[in-house]
Design a protein around this motif. Structure first.
Motif, PDB file in Angstrom:
ATOM      1  N   LEU A 184       0.857  -1.048   0.295  1.00  0.00           N
ATOM      2  CA  LEU A 184       0.387   0.109  -0.248  1.00  0.00           C
ATOM      3  C   LEU A 184       0.798   1.395   0.275  1.00  0.00           C
ATOM      4  CD1 LEU A 184      -2.566   0.750   0.235  1.00  0.00           C
ATOM      5  CD2 LEU A 184      -2.645   0.930   3.304  1.00  0.00           C
ATOM      6  N   ILE A 185       2.071   1.634   1.113  1.00  0.00           N
ATOM      7  CA  ILE A 185       2.863   2.594   0.425  1.00  0.00           C
ATOM      8  C   ILE A 185       3.293   2.582  -0.620  1.00  0.00           C
ATOM      9  CG2 ILE A 185       4.869   3.502   2.327  1.00  0.00           C
ATOM     10  CD1 ILE A 185       4.073   1.974   4.512  1.00  0.00           C
ATOM     11  N   THR A 186       4.405   2.119  -0.913  1.00  0.00           N
ATOM     12  CA  THR A 186       5.076   1.520  -2.818  1.00  0.00           C
ATOM     13  C   THR A 186       4.308   2.525  -3.072  1.00  0.00           C
ATOM     14  OG1 THR A 186       6.442  -0.073  -1.308  1.00  0.00           O
ATOM     15  CG2 THR A 186       5.942   0.306  -4.417  1.00  0.00           C
ATOM     16  N   ALA A 187       2.372   1.706  -3.666  1.00  0.00           N
ATOM     17  CA  ALA A 187       1.437   1.894  -4.413  1.00  0.00           C
ATOM     18  C   ALA A 187       1.053   3.548  -4.412  1.00  0.00           C
ATOM     19  CB  ALA A 187      -0.098   1.772  -4.006  1.00  0.00           C
ATOM     20  N   ILE A 188       1.863   4.112  -2.845  1.00  0.00           N
ATOM     21  CA  ILE A 188       0.968   5.810  -2.921  1.00  0.00           C
ATOM     22  C   ILE A 188       2.234   6.488  -2.986  1.00  0.00           C
ATOM     23  CG2 ILE A 188       0.636   7.057  -1.140  1.00  0.00           C
ATOM     24  CD1 ILE A 188      -2.455   5.646  -1.650  1.00  0.00           C
ATOM     25  N   VAL A 189       3.172   5.764  -2.477  1.00  0.00           N
ATOM     26  CA  VAL A 189       4.573   6.543  -2.701  1.00  0.00           C
ATOM     27  C   VAL A 189       4.907   6.971  -4.308  1.00  0.00           C
ATOM     28  CG1 VAL A 189       6.762   7.006  -2.743  1.00  0.00           C
ATOM     29  CG2 VAL A 189       5.836   6.125  -1.102  1.00  0.00           C
ATOM     30  N   ALA A 190       4.720   5.440  -5.417  1.00  0.00           N
ATOM     31  CA  ALA A 190       4.939   5.563  -6.641  1.00  0.00           C
ATOM     32  C   ALA A 190       2.955   6.115  -7.526  1.00  0.00           C
ATOM     33  CB  ALA A 190       4.617   4.260  -7.571  1.00  0.00           C
ATOM     34  N   TRP A 191       2.156   6.830  -6.458  1.00  0.00           N
ATOM     35  CA  TRP A 191       0.724   7.556  -6.723  1.00  0.00           C
ATOM     36  C   TRP A 191       1.808   8.847  -7.292  1.00  0.00           C
ATOM     37  CZ3 TRP A 191      -4.258   6.599  -5.138  1.00  0.00           C
ATOM     38  CH2 TRP A 191      -5.185   7.274  -5.867  1.00  0.00           C
ATOM     39  N   ALA A 192       2.254   9.298  -6.181  1.00  0.00           N
ATOM     40  CA  ALA A 192       2.607  10.641  -6.160  1.00  0.00           C
ATOM     41  C   ALA A 192       3.490  11.205  -6.259  1.00  0.00           C
ATOM     42  CB  ALA A 192       2.174  10.987  -4.906  1.00  0.00           C
ATOM     43  N   TRP A 193       4.750  10.395  -6.899  1.00  0.00           N
ATOM     44  CA  TRP A 193       6.053  10.904  -7.168  1.00  0.00           C
ATOM     45  C   TRP A 193       6.547  12.036  -7.985  1.00  0.00           C
ATOM     46  CZ3 TRP A 193      10.077   9.151  -5.604  1.00  0.00           C
ATOM     47  CH2 TRP A 193      11.275   9.045  -5.778  1.00  0.00           C
ATOM     48  N   HIS A 194       5.682  11.822  -9.127  1.00  0.00           N
ATOM     49  CA  HIS A 194       5.275  13.069 -10.010  1.00  0.00           C
ATOM     50  C   HIS A 194       4.895  14.704  -8.849  1.00  0.00           C
ATOM     51  CE1 HIS A 194       0.785  13.027  -9.573  1.00  0.00           C
ATOM     52  NE2 HIS A 194       0.644  14.186  -9.617  1.00  0.00           N
ATOM     53  N   LEU A 195       4.251  14.573  -7.786  1.00  0.00           N
ATOM     54  CA  LEU A 195       4.587  15.672  -6.934  1.00  0.00           C
ATOM     55  C   LEU A 195       5.799  15.432  -5.897  1.00  0.00           C
ATOM     56  CD1 LEU A 195       0.573  15.700  -5.933  1.00  0.00           C
ATOM     57  CD2 LEU A 195       1.501  16.922  -7.254  1.00  0.00           C
ATOM     58  N   LEU A 196       6.051  14.910  -5.282  1.00  0.00           N
ATOM     59  CA  LEU A 196       7.406  14.473  -5.061  1.00  0.00           C
ATOM     60  C   LEU A 196       8.424  14.722  -5.380  1.00  0.00           C
ATOM     61  CD1 LEU A 196       6.780  11.079  -2.802  1.00  0.00           C
ATOM     62  CD2 LEU A 196       6.218  13.395  -2.490  1.00  0.00           C
ATOM     63  N   ILE A 201       3.446  14.017 -15.026  1.00  0.00           N
ATOM     64  CA  ILE A 201       2.528  12.687 -14.649  1.00  0.00           C
ATOM     65  C   ILE A 201       3.053  11.386 -15.478  1.00  0.00           C
ATOM     66  CG2 ILE A 201       0.734  13.818 -15.647  1.00  0.00           C
ATOM     67  CD1 ILE A 201       0.577  11.106 -12.749  1.00  0.00           C
ATOM     68  N   ASN A 202       3.286  10.250 -15.719  1.00  0.00           N
ATOM     69  CA  ASN A 202       3.439   9.578 -16.627  1.00  0.00           C
ATOM     70  C   ASN A 202       2.827   8.341 -16.326  1.00  0.00           C
ATOM     71  OD1 ASN A 202       5.383   6.667 -17.170  1.00  0.00           O
ATOM     72  ND2 ASN A 202       6.105   7.911 -17.975  1.00  0.00           N
ATOM     73  N   LYS A 203       2.138   8.156 -17.400  1.00  0.00           N
ATOM     74  CA  LYS A 203       1.318   6.982 -17.271  1.00  0.00           C
ATOM     75  C   LYS A 203       1.562   5.721 -16.688  1.00  0.00           C
ATOM     76  CE  LYS A 203       1.350   5.685 -22.250  1.00  0.00           C
ATOM     77  NZ  LYS A 203       0.495   5.372 -23.540  1.00  0.00           N
ATOM     78  N   GLY A 204       3.194   5.365 -17.236  1.00  0.00           N
ATOM     79  CA  GLY A 204       3.878   3.982 -16.535  1.00  0.00           C
ATOM     80  C   GLY A 204       3.828   4.143 -15.193  1.00  0.00           C
ATOM     81  N   GLN A 205       4.331   5.306 -14.258  1.00  0.00           N
ATOM     82  CA  GLN A 205       3.984   4.890 -12.692  1.00  0.00           C
ATOM     83  C   GLN A 205       2.736   4.816 -12.421  1.00  0.00           C
ATOM     84  OE1 GLN A 205       4.592   9.488 -12.239  1.00  0.00           O
ATOM     85  NE2 GLN A 205       3.298   9.707 -10.521  1.00  0.00           N
ATOM     86  N   LEU A 206       1.638   5.453 -12.485  1.00  0.00           N
ATOM     87  CA  LEU A 206      -0.050   5.359 -12.214  1.00  0.00           C
ATOM     88  C   LEU A 206       0.091   3.310 -12.819  1.00  0.00           C
ATOM     89  CD1 LEU A 206      -1.409   8.221 -13.979  1.00  0.00           C
ATOM     90  CD2 LEU A 206      -0.531   7.645 -11.683  1.00  0.00           C
ATOM     91  N   ALA A 207       0.335   3.215 -13.933  1.00  0.00           N
ATOM     92  CA  ALA A 207       0.203   1.516 -13.687  1.00  0.00           C
ATOM     93  C   ALA A 207       0.850   0.704 -12.993  1.00  0.00           C
ATOM     94  CB  ALA A 207       0.484   1.478 -15.145  1.00  0.00           C
ATOM     95  N   ILE A 208       2.350   0.851 -12.380  1.00  0.00           N
ATOM     96  CA  ILE A 208       2.629   0.589 -11.924  1.00  0.00           C
ATOM     97  C   ILE A 208       2.488   0.436 -10.036  1.00  0.00           C
ATOM     98  CG2 ILE A 208       5.042   0.820 -10.626  1.00  0.00           C
ATOM     99  CD1 ILE A 208       5.901   1.060 -12.734  1.00  0.00           C
ATOM    100  N   ALA A 209       1.886   1.603  -9.987  1.00  0.00           N
ATOM    101  CA  ALA A 209       1.067   2.637  -8.377  1.00  0.00           C
ATOM    102  C   ALA A 209      -0.448   1.482  -9.105  1.00  0.00           C
ATOM    103  CB  ALA A 209       0.019   3.041  -8.912  1.00  0.00           C
ATOM    104  N   LEU A 210      -1.234   0.552  -9.764  1.00  0.00           N
ATOM    105  CA  LEU A 210      -2.278   0.597  -9.682  1.00  0.00           C
ATOM    106  C   LEU A 210      -1.943  -1.323  -9.722  1.00  0.00           C
ATOM    107  CD1 LEU A 210      -5.503   0.240 -10.209  1.00  0.00           C
ATOM    108  CD2 LEU A 210      -5.241   0.224 -12.505  1.00  0.00           C
ATOM    109  N   VAL A 211      -1.206  -1.921  -9.787  1.00  0.00           N
ATOM    110  CA  VAL A 211      -0.830  -2.888  -9.542  1.00  0.00           C
ATOM    111  C   VAL A 211      -0.213  -2.942  -8.779  1.00  0.00           C
ATOM    112  CG1 VAL A 211       1.136  -5.163 -10.014  1.00  0.00           C
ATOM    113  CG2 VAL A 211       0.189  -3.194 -11.909  1.00  0.00           C
ATOM    114  N   PHE A 212      -0.023  -1.720  -7.197  1.00  0.00           N
ATOM    115  CA  PHE A 212       0.779  -2.539  -6.193  1.00  0.00           C
ATOM    116  C   PHE A 212      -0.402  -2.686  -4.907  1.00  0.00           C
ATOM    117  CE2 PHE A 212       5.045  -1.511  -7.043  1.00  0.00           C
ATOM    118  CZ  PHE A 212       6.256  -2.800  -6.515  1.00  0.00           C
ATOM    119  N   LEU A 213      -1.530  -2.017  -6.034  1.00  0.00           N
ATOM    120  CA  LEU A 213      -2.562  -1.616  -5.067  1.00  0.00           C
ATOM    121  C   LEU A 213      -2.988  -1.985  -5.244  1.00  0.00           C
ATOM    122  CD1 LEU A 213      -3.760   0.751  -3.236  1.00  0.00           C
ATOM    123  CD2 LEU A 213      -4.553   2.094  -4.677  1.00  0.00           C
TER     124      LEU A 213
END
Length: 226
Positions: A184-196, A201-213
């Motif tokens: 869950l933490i990994t997914a949230i970090v990947a999701w918000a990575w563009h903000l951090l 924003i990158n669709k690959g980052q969101l796809a990875i976040a969705l898989v982890f979530l």
């Protein structure tokens, strides 16, 4: 494992549908963006088709989405299409998820399904909007923040369920719980990575976040059936 994964699809799809509907109705989008969002609807219908392997009632949602898609353009268009059909699809999805919430064995389990609507639904919608190349920049900030809040609520639901377990049962599920929280933490970090990282924003980052979530939510299913 597959059934547990499919079980979390319904709240995810409901959340994504509601957000896409809001954008189609109220969003300040150009004809090109509207057509590209329309192109995302078949992916929702396909996922609902997978859910129908658990409950055949989900086929009604598939038919509604398919009919709406058949009536709209996927190129530049200002035509919203027959919105009553998408409202019907949303109502059916809401009823489906509502029944799922009511069928849960505990309050914590019901809350977890509810929070998945906001958590998984927001992330799937964010991915689809990014693939559709929408210019709604505010959502790139709002949706990750929504995800953080929903993840906190989900964690509370998990802790509420864990609090009511016997000590020996709790010991046996401790490792899966820790794994779920890590995912869950990994997914949230990947999701918000563009903000951090202050990047685009990158669709690959969101796809990875969705898989982890999805992996995290699937892992939690074993806890909530205890």
């Amino acid at each position: 494992m597959i059934q547990q994964l499919l079980a979390v699809f319904a709240p995810m799809l409901l959340g994504a549908q509601l957000l896409l509907t809001l954008i189609l109705v109220k969003g300040d989008i150009c004809p090109g963006q509207r057509g590209r969002i329309h192109k995302m609807l078949p992916s929702l219908a396909i996922l609902w088709l997978a859910v129908a392997s658990l409950r055949i009632e989900a086929m009604m949602i598939v038919f509604a989405l398919a009919y709406f898609y058949s009536q709209v353009q996927t190129k530049k268009t200002r035509d919203q299409g027959p919105m009553w059909v998408i409202y019907l699809a949303n109502g059916l999805a809401l009823a489906y998820v509502g029944i799922e919430i009511g069928a849960q064995t505990s309050i914590a389990a019901g809350l977890s399904v509810l929070f998945q609507v906001f958590l998984l639904g927001a992330l799937l919608a964010h991915l689809l909007l990014t693939i559709a190349r929408t210019r709604l920049q505010a959502f790139h900030r709002i949706l990750p923040v929504t995800g953080v809040v929903a993840a906190m609520m989900m964690s509370l639901a998990i802790l509420l369920k864990a609090y009511g377990l016997e000590s020996d049962v709790l010991t046996s599920v401790t490792q899966p719980l820790l794994t779920s929280f890590a995912l869950l933490i990994t997914a949230i970090v990947a999701w918000a990575w563009h903000l951090l990282a202050s990047k685009e924003i990158n669709k690959g980052q969101l796809a990875i976040a969705l898989v982890f979530l999805l992996l995290s939510a699937t892992s939690n299913q074993a806890l909530f059936v205890l």
